[in-house]
Enzyme design. Structure first.
Site, PDB file in Angstrom:
ATOM      1  N   ASP A 273       0.856  -1.180   0.000  1.00 37.63           N
ATOM      2  CA  ASP A 273       0.000   0.000   0.000  1.00 37.63           C
ATOM      3  C   ASP A 273       0.899   1.239   0.000  1.00 37.63           C
ATOM      4  OD1 ASP A 273      -2.240   1.653   0.055  1.00 37.63           O
ATOM      5  OD2 ASP A 273      -3.276   0.428   1.533  1.00 37.63           O
ATOM      6  N   TRP A 274       0.269   2.389   0.027  1.00 36.82           N
ATOM      7  CA  TRP A 274       0.938   3.671  -0.204  1.00 36.82           C
ATOM      8  C   TRP A 274       2.154   3.858   0.724  1.00 36.82           C
ATOM      9  CZ3 TRP A 274      -0.671   7.309  -3.890  1.00 36.82           C
ATOM     10  CH2 TRP A 274      -0.033   8.544  -3.844  1.00 36.82           C
TER      11      TRP A 274
END
Length: 731
Positions: A273-274
């Site tokens: 994820d980010w």
């Protein structure tokens, strides 16, 4: 690089030859790549900047947050790099092609789940893919397969609710819709199973906080939806932000490699994820340098690093210093290249076709599917007989509330106007969304009058609009008040300490109740909220969650009897925030069954939803009272529509293992069926339970079926008093 004509096969690199196997093409290309080119392929770059020079400098393998003709520029730049490796372009198409102006925005996942309709979810995925592909997008970061238990968590509305089995079934359907016939389907996009795994099990609802999960608990409740997604063919998995037992998900080799890739046989790619790799250094502080973080992330089993620019130098430094073997870069790079070859991107990088995109978005059948989704997602929580209103009687209707005519709140998070893109990105065209007010005005009986007042705000205490709202209610025959939450209280980092209605909404409801007029409370909200006494005393309560562009039309159809509600909630509604968590499948063995000062029962239980007709369940039976290893059992129940309207009922089948070697849940959903019944119609409904439906997870974290007695429970909700019971013996 000299231009090579297509027929100059002797000069064409082998990886450009589509007649070779994928393995041969990957081996040839990988052998030509420098370390820098390999590391670049493992990077997923945030492309919101107008400056795309990073494509030349870092040669990333994939991009996100890039739309329209800008994608064409990016594709051209990638083609001009030394080896011309095509880009993989991803976007957050969470409930529709979220950030494409004018695209079909469906109800959010929590709303869609209330349909209990996998076929509908597959259609939603198909429409989303059909609208994404001509805009140049190959990959969506959906579905969310997190198991929601603490409703304070800001991302509750992105999930399918609280039950592992239902999450798995609906997620698999959405994956099938996105991915179509497979990787070579020109109208398909890659699906992403996220957030793997346990991200939703927060501390106090706080986003990305440490999840207190053992491996046994993971295998019991949190991993099954992801295993279902892997079996359904999801080609990408995304890691969670959180840590478990001190190990961040992005650093968890047991989770990413031993379970996902080795045990389940997953052959796609894992994306963080980010900036998860960066968070290992800056926030979780388990790595001192980005070289350390690159080593940890790669050895755990990550293949693509989302938006951590520092990974580039960190990974190169780790290899140059001898701490990381180049072969450890080669393996994830080969997986990503194989995916690109199988998708045909080397032959067709899929430039955007904006004329085609406009035609797809304008398709009437897409809007029709969206309306079906809104209709089936609507849940009638409470009704004293006021609804449906007489469709032939002219009446005066007061439509009141901050969410009655707010298209942004109706669309919810992950749409234009939400926090993921700056305000200058704009919002979805207003005319694409039918708000509750729009729907009532369009469908109110001839001769009716509809008066609207906003009444109050959700995010401040300004009560100056309440007198006008009361005046409108005084002049009305019926009052429809639309309350809920706001974009400020949903999404990443937007967890809430309370579940109360915010701003002036409780004061508004109190004032409207005092008018004595029949009150219909409509909820437009991202997640279940704690309802004040005035709402609970209303004549009717209708839950829409964030119902998408057609939500107002569906609500109006239900009010005036054109739609018989069939939705059932997939998440329990608390009476008080202090009951958290209040999910239905509690582990047996606690002392007592209530708090000293409050019930432990939810206000509305998992599976609850009313109709304008009535259904009778009877004659529950099993095709065999005793089964042995590997056998399935068929559950039959007789259904009758005893009311005056045709309707759809959702028959729910639960299993309770009476005595277990370890503590286990009181009951668990293991099957369901949507059944349409005309007035007076009788039908026998059958649901097959496979052997695996009887499994528990034992003390050694193994999934087993233990011999003994099981209760098979069937009914319209998870509440014990709603369920018929039959006994099954396993030998």
């Amino acid at each position: 690089m000299p231009t090579i004509s297509p027929d100059s096969s002797a000069l064409t690199p082998a990886y450009r030859n589509p007649t070779l196997t994928v393995e041969e093409r990957v081996a040839d290309l990988l052998g030509r790549m420098t370390l820098e080119e390999k590391v670049g392929q493992l990077m997923l770059w945030d492309a919101r900047s107008e400056d795309l020079s990073f494509i030349t400098t870092f040669q990333p393998g994939s991009l996100l947050h890039i739309l329209g003709e800008k994608i064409s520029r990016a594709i051209d730049l990638a083609a001009q790099n030394r080896l011309g490796i095509p880009l993989l372009v991803g976007e957050d198409a969470i409930h529709g092609h979220s950030f494409w102006k004018g695209a079909t925005i469906f109800p959010t996942q929590l709303a869609l789940a209330c349909s209990w309709n996998p076929e509908l979810l597959e259609q939603v995925g198909r429409v989303t893919a059909e609208e994404m592909v001509p805009t140049g997008i190959h990959w969506t970061f959906s579905p969310v397969l997190c198991l929601t238990r603490d409703l304070r968590w800001g991302r509750t509305g992105e999930t399918f609710g609280e039950d592992p089995y239902l999450i798995g079934e609906l997620g698999a359907a959405l994956i099938r819709g996105y991915q179509g016939r497979g990787l070579d389907d020109p109208a398909a996009v890659l699906a992403t199973a996220k957030h793997y795994a346990g991200y939703s099990e927060t501390q106090g609802g706080r986003d990305a906080s440490e999840a207190d999960l053992s491996r046994r608990k993971l295998r019991s409740y949190f991993l099954p939806p992801f295993e279902r997604a892997a079996r359904a063919g999801a080609m990408t998995f995304m890691t969670g932000y959180q840590s478990m037992d001190g190990v961040p998900s992005t650093a968890n080799r047991w989770l990413l490699t031993e379970v996902l890739k080795d045990e389940w046989g997953f052959r796609g790619v894992v994306v963080t994820d980010w900036d998860n790799v960066g968070r290992l250094v800056r926030e979780q502080k388990v790595c001192a340098t980005y070289a350390d973080a690159a080593i940890v992330a790669l050895r755990a089993g990550n293949d693509i690093m989302m938006t951590t620019p520092e990974f580039y130098e960190g990974a190169i430094e780790a290899v140059r210093s001898g701490r990381l073997a180049e072969s450890e870069i080669d393996a994830p790079c080969a997986r990503l290249l194989a995916l690109k070859f199988r998708m045909g991107l080397f032959e067709d990088p899929r430039y955007p076709d904006l004329d085609c995109a406009a035609a797809e978005i304008a398709r009437p059948d897409h809007r029709a599917i969206n309306l079906t989704a809104a209709r089936q997602s609507l849940v009638l929580l409470q009704n004293n007989g006021l609804l449906p209103l007489d469709p032939a009687a002219a009446m005066s209707i007061a439509v009141i509330g901050p969410n009655a005519d707010d298209d942004l709140q109706q669309l919810g998070d992950w749409s234009l106007g939400a926090s993921q893109h700056p305000p200058e990105a704009g919002k979805q065209p207003r005319e694409k969304t039918t708000t509750v007010l729009d729907g009532i005005r369009a469908l109110a009986p001839a001769g009716s009058t509809v008066r609207y007042e906003r009444g109050c705000s959700i995010f401040d205490d300004d009560l100056s609009g309440i007198p006008a709202a009361v005046a409108a209610a005084d002049a009305a025959d019926v009052v429809v008040v639309v309350v809920g939450d706001h974009l400020k209280f949903m999404g990443e980092t937007q967890s809430t300490a309370t579940l109360e209605l915010q701003g002036g909404q409780i004061a508004l409801l109190d004032a409207l109740e005092k008018t004595g007029k029949p009150l219909v409370v409509v909820l437009v909200n991202s997640k279940p909220l704690v309802l004040p006494p005035t709402a609970k005393r209303a004549a009717a309560i209708v839950e829409l969650f964030n119902p998408g562009m057609e939500g107002g039309r569906a609500l109006a159809e239900a009010l005036f009897g054109q739609l018989n509600p069939s939705g059932k909630v997939t998440i329990s509604f608390p009476v008080h925030v202090g009951q958290q968590p209040v999910f239905y499948s509690q582990v047996r063995g606690q002392h007592g069954d209530r708090y000293a000062d409050l019930t432990q029962e939810p206000l509305f239980s998992f599976g609850h939803g009313l109709s304008y007709t009535q259904y009778r369940y009877s004659n529950l039976r099993l095709d065999q009272p005793t089964i042995t290893q590997g056998q399935a059992v068929t559950v039959s129940v007789d259904m009758e529509n005893t009311g005056q309207r045709a309707g759809d009922e959702i028959v729910q089948v639960y299993v309770s293992d009476v005595v277990t070697s370890v503590t286990w849940v009181n009951k668990a959903l293991k099957g369901f069926a949507r059944v349409h019944l005309a007035p007076g119609e009788q039908q026998t409904v059958q649901v097959s339970l496979p052997w695996e439906a009887l499994q528990i997870v034992d003390a050694e974290a193994h999934a087993v079926v233990e011999p003994g007695e099981f209760e098979i429970l069937v009914g319209p909700s998870s509440r014990d008093e709603d369920l018929l019971k039959a006994t099954l013996t396993v030998e």
